[in-house]
Design a protein around this motif. Structure first.
Motif, PDB file in Angstrom:
ATOM      1  N   CYS A  44      73.825 -62.687 107.153  1.00 34.62           N
ATOM      2  CA  CYS A  44      74.376 -61.415 106.668  1.00 34.62           C
ATOM      3  C   CYS A  44      74.547 -60.439 107.823  1.00 34.62           C
ATOM      4  CB  CYS A  44      73.452 -60.828 105.610  1.00 34.62           C
ATOM      5  SG  CYS A  44      74.113 -59.348 104.850  1.00 34.62           S
ATOM      6  N   PRO A  50      69.772 -65.202 105.290  1.00 37.64           N
ATOM      7  CA  PRO A  50      70.525 -66.458 105.139  1.00 37.64           C
ATOM      8  C   PRO A  50      71.358 -66.416 103.862  1.00 37.64           C
ATOM      9  CG  PRO A  50      68.217 -66.785 104.531  1.00 37.64           C
ATOM     10  CD  PRO A  50      68.331 -65.363 104.999  1.00 37.64           C
ATOM     11  N   LYS A  53      71.199 -68.596 100.529  1.00 33.64           N
ATOM     12  CA  LYS A  53      70.157 -68.395  99.520  1.00 33.64           C
ATOM     13  C   LYS A  53      70.570 -67.342  98.483  1.00 33.64           C
ATOM     14  CE  LYS A  53      66.716 -70.978 101.202  1.00 33.64           C
ATOM     15  NZ  LYS A  53      67.349 -71.765 102.249  1.00 33.64           N
ATOM     16  N   GLY A  54      71.730 -66.760  98.679  1.00 28.99           N
ATOM     17  CA  GLY A  54      72.232 -65.784  97.713  1.00 28.99           C
ATOM     18  C   GLY A  54      73.004 -66.464  96.599  1.00 28.99           C
ATOM     19  N   MET A  55      74.126 -65.883  96.227  1.00 27.78           N
ATOM     20  CA  MET A  55      74.815 -66.386  95.049  1.00 27.78           C
ATOM     21  C   MET A  55      76.327 -66.204  95.217  1.00 27.78           C
ATOM     22  SD  MET A  55      74.263 -64.849  91.244  1.00 27.78           S
ATOM     23  CE  MET A  55      72.682 -65.588  90.881  1.00 27.78           C
ATOM     24  N   ARG A  79      77.036 -62.836  97.127  1.00 22.90           N
ATOM     25  CA  ARG A  79      76.055 -61.744  97.111  1.00 22.90           C
ATOM     26  C   ARG A  79      74.872 -62.145  97.959  1.00 22.90           C
ATOM     27  NH1 ARG A  79      73.506 -58.142  92.526  1.00 22.90           N
ATOM     28  NH2 ARG A  79      73.462 -56.466  94.067  1.00 22.90           N
ATOM     29  N   CYS A  80      74.506 -61.273  98.883  1.00 26.02           N
ATOM     30  CA  CYS A  80      73.421 -61.557  99.819  1.00 26.02           C
ATOM     31  C   CYS A  80      72.081 -61.673  99.083  1.00 26.02           C
ATOM     32  CB  CYS A  80      73.352 -60.439 100.862  1.00 26.02           C
ATOM     33  SG  CYS A  80      71.953 -60.623 101.979  1.00 26.02           S
ATOM     34  N   PRO A  81      71.218 -62.619  99.539  1.00 32.90           N
ATOM     35  CA  PRO A  81      69.933 -62.813  98.848  1.00 32.90           C
ATOM     36  C   PRO A  81      68.945 -61.665  99.053  1.00 32.90           C
ATOM     37  CG  PRO A  81      70.010 -64.141 100.842  1.00 32.90           C
ATOM     38  CD  PRO A  81      71.390 -63.552 100.646  1.00 32.90           C
ATOM     39  N   TRP A  82      69.178 -60.799 100.026  1.00 30.88           N
ATOM     40  CA  TRP A  82      68.226 -59.697 100.221  1.00 30.88           C
ATOM     41  C   TRP A  82      68.705 -58.438  99.516  1.00 30.88           C
ATOM     42  CZ3 TRP A  82      66.413 -60.025 106.085  1.00 30.88           C
ATOM     43  CH2 TRP A  82      65.744 -61.249 106.268  1.00 30.88           C
ATOM     44  N   HIS A  83      69.547 -57.658 100.171  1.00 31.69           N
ATOM     45  CA  HIS A  83      69.895 -56.350  99.604  1.00 31.69           C
ATOM     46  C   HIS A  83      71.110 -56.391  98.692  1.00 31.69           C
ATOM     47  CE1 HIS A  83      68.017 -55.995 103.616  1.00 31.69           C
ATOM     48  NE2 HIS A  83      67.193 -55.223 102.960  1.00 31.69           N
ATOM     49  N   ARG A  85      74.344 -57.066  99.147  1.00 31.07           N
ATOM     50  CA  ARG A  85      75.711 -56.663  99.521  1.00 31.07           C
ATOM     51  C   ARG A  85      76.689 -57.771  99.153  1.00 31.07           C
ATOM     52  NH1 ARG A  85      74.695 -52.571 104.655  1.00 31.07           N
ATOM     53  NH2 ARG A  85      73.037 -51.523 103.541  1.00 31.07           N
TER      54      ARG A  85
END
Ligand code: FES
Lengths: 119, 357
Positions: A44, A50, A53-55, A79-83, A85
């Motif tokens: 990201c 990584p 690991k998002g969607m 869509r990012c697995p952390w925040h 975005r």
């Protein structure tokens, strides 16, 4: 020219993504719902999560009005697995909330059932 | 973290319990209420989860499928070893959050004790880098003091945890709790829970609620300062967890100006509120806004102290801050303070603190 097979076309259904390697670089291979393939750096641009690991999902769009959602683009948004975005796969990996930022992309072509990333 | 070789003291790590894992630490009939009657902590939010794995980083799910931060080995691999933490402070997932319960206080007190025993057995005594927070049910004041007396002297308990929600913790009713904290060299750690009241009810969207979390932190600091907690307990410190930090200068200025006008109402204050803040309140950095170096250093300068900020990752939450990416580059000395030394100086029970251990 450097090129490399990163996966088979059968490894990904439409609307899925997977992580692979292009040389030492971790790349993200995405398949949108129309069956097309795309490749981005699997990291990201925000804080480096990584992305695999998002969607892959859809998005609420600009046509939405206050209190009235418009949702589409299924299978075209990462869509990012952390925040969380959102990045538009079909628009050069641009961030929905800030299209000036985009995920670095790689060139990609399909030969038979092989997905090939190249420079 | 290779730059300047600062090993991180991470001031906010959310270990999570699964209710079945605390059953063995609970007395009857409280165990029965969870096991057979399916008690769960009251939850209020009307919103969708913020991101793809709920409130957590999607890559923090334990490989065997258990929820994030329920397993020490995976936390070690993904966080403590990977980032080479020097210390990490456990702050729990606020589930259960005994002090947030709006009733059934005997259950809340029992849950706090069970949680503390579970935390000590499964985390604090299993990894030397991890330090913990004492859970209490503050609305049962005597029970809370008893619990601090029971586990507060554990060498790895560094603070007592209080949620920020609809309780006003500065009220003199709660002062015996702070007296017990002082006695055991424990600080207070405060973390928002649901619902800190902003509007008297929920705003329509999560983004509104989440944007304004810092106001809940400002509210409770204002309450603690003007209710005289810090003058009455000069050795007590307060760590504000997970509210960001860019609001700090505003609150200092505002409280000082109000104090000059309205001192007559709070004559027990012996110092300017900003002075109290500098001496006794610390703030974890996450979630950091995206600031340039100049903006960041200017905010720190406006605080009038570089002792206040303590880096935190908030692992495994979705709005996790990476120690290498969340803050801009900064002066190496400032970096050392924010990433390690400020927290060490703040918690008397962390090794290498000013008081020595
Ligand atoms: S790291 Fe991807 S949104 Fe922050």
């Amino acid at each position: 020219m450097r090129e490399q097979v990163v996966c088979k076309t059968t490894d990904l259904e439409p609307g899925e993504m997977l992580a692979s390697y292009f040389g030492k670089q971790n790349v993200l291979i995405c398949r949108t719902s129309d069956g097309e393939f795309y490749a981005f750096r699997n990291q990201c641009t925000h804080q480096g999560a990584p992305l695999d690991k998002g969607m892959v999902c859809g998005a609420t769009t600009e046509e939405s009005t206050p209190g009235d959602y418009h949702y589409c683009r299924k299978g075209e948004i990462i869509r990012c697995p952390w925040h969380g975005r959102e990045f538009d796969i079909k628009n050069e990996g641009r961030m929905l909330a800030n299209p000036d930022k985009k995920l670095p992309g790689f060139k990609l072509r399909i030969e038979d059932d092989e997905v090939i990333v190249y420079k | 973290m290779s730059k300047n070789q600062v090993r991180l003291v991470d001031t906010d790590i959310h270990e999570r319990v699964q209710y079945q894992d605390i059953l063995k630490y609970l007395d009857e009939p409280f165990k029965h209420y969870i096991e057979n009657c399916h008690w769960i902590q009251e939850k209020h939010m009307p919103y969708t989860q913020p991101t793809v794995a709920g409130v957590d980083r999607a890559d923090a799910v334990v490989p065997d499928g258990r929820p994030p931060a329920t397993d020490l080995a995976f936390m070690q691999e993904q966080l403590l070893d990977d980032l080479d933490h020097e210390y990490g402070i456990l702050t729990s997932a606020l589930d259960p959050s005994p002090s947030s319960m709006h009733g059934w206080y005997e259950m809340a007190t029992a849950l706090a004790s069970a949680y503390n025993d579970w935390q000590i057995d499964n985390w604090l005594e299993k990894d030397e880098r991890l330090y913990g927070s004492v859970h209490i049910n503050a609305n049962d004041r005597e029970g809370a003091v008893k619990e601090i007396e029971r586990v507060g002297s554990h060498p790895k308990m560094v603070q007592v945890l209080l949620p920020i929600d609809d309780n006003m913790w500065g009220d003199p009713y709660y002062h015996p709790i702070y007296e017990a904290c002082e006695k055991h060299n424990l600080m207070i750690g405060m973390h928002h829970n649901e619902p800190p009241v902003y509007y008297g009810k929920w705003p329509r969207y999560f983004i509104e609620w989440h944007t304004l979390i810092p106001t809940a932190h400002m509210k409770i600091i204002t309450n603690m300062v003007f209710n005289g907690v810090f003058d009455k307990f000069p050795n007590l410190g307060l760590m504000m967890i997970e509210g960001g930090f860019t609001w700090v200068p505003h609150l200092m200025w505002k409280m000082d100006q109000q104090y000059r006008d309205l001192r007559h109402e709070v004559p027990w204050l012996k110092r300017k509120p900003s002075q109290i803040f500098k001496e006794q309140i610390r703030v974890t950095t996450q979630p950091a806004e995206e600031l340039t170096r100049q903006e960041f250093e200017s905010v720190v300068e406006q605080m009038g102290s570089d002792d206040i900020l303590c880096f935190s990752t908030d692992y495994p939450h979705w709005d996790y801050d990476s120690p290498t990416r969340a803050l801009p580059n900064m002066d190496p000395e400032l970096k050392r303070k924010i990433f390690a030394d400020n927290a060490k100086s703040f918690y008397p029970k962390l090794p290498n603190s000013k008081e020595g251990n």
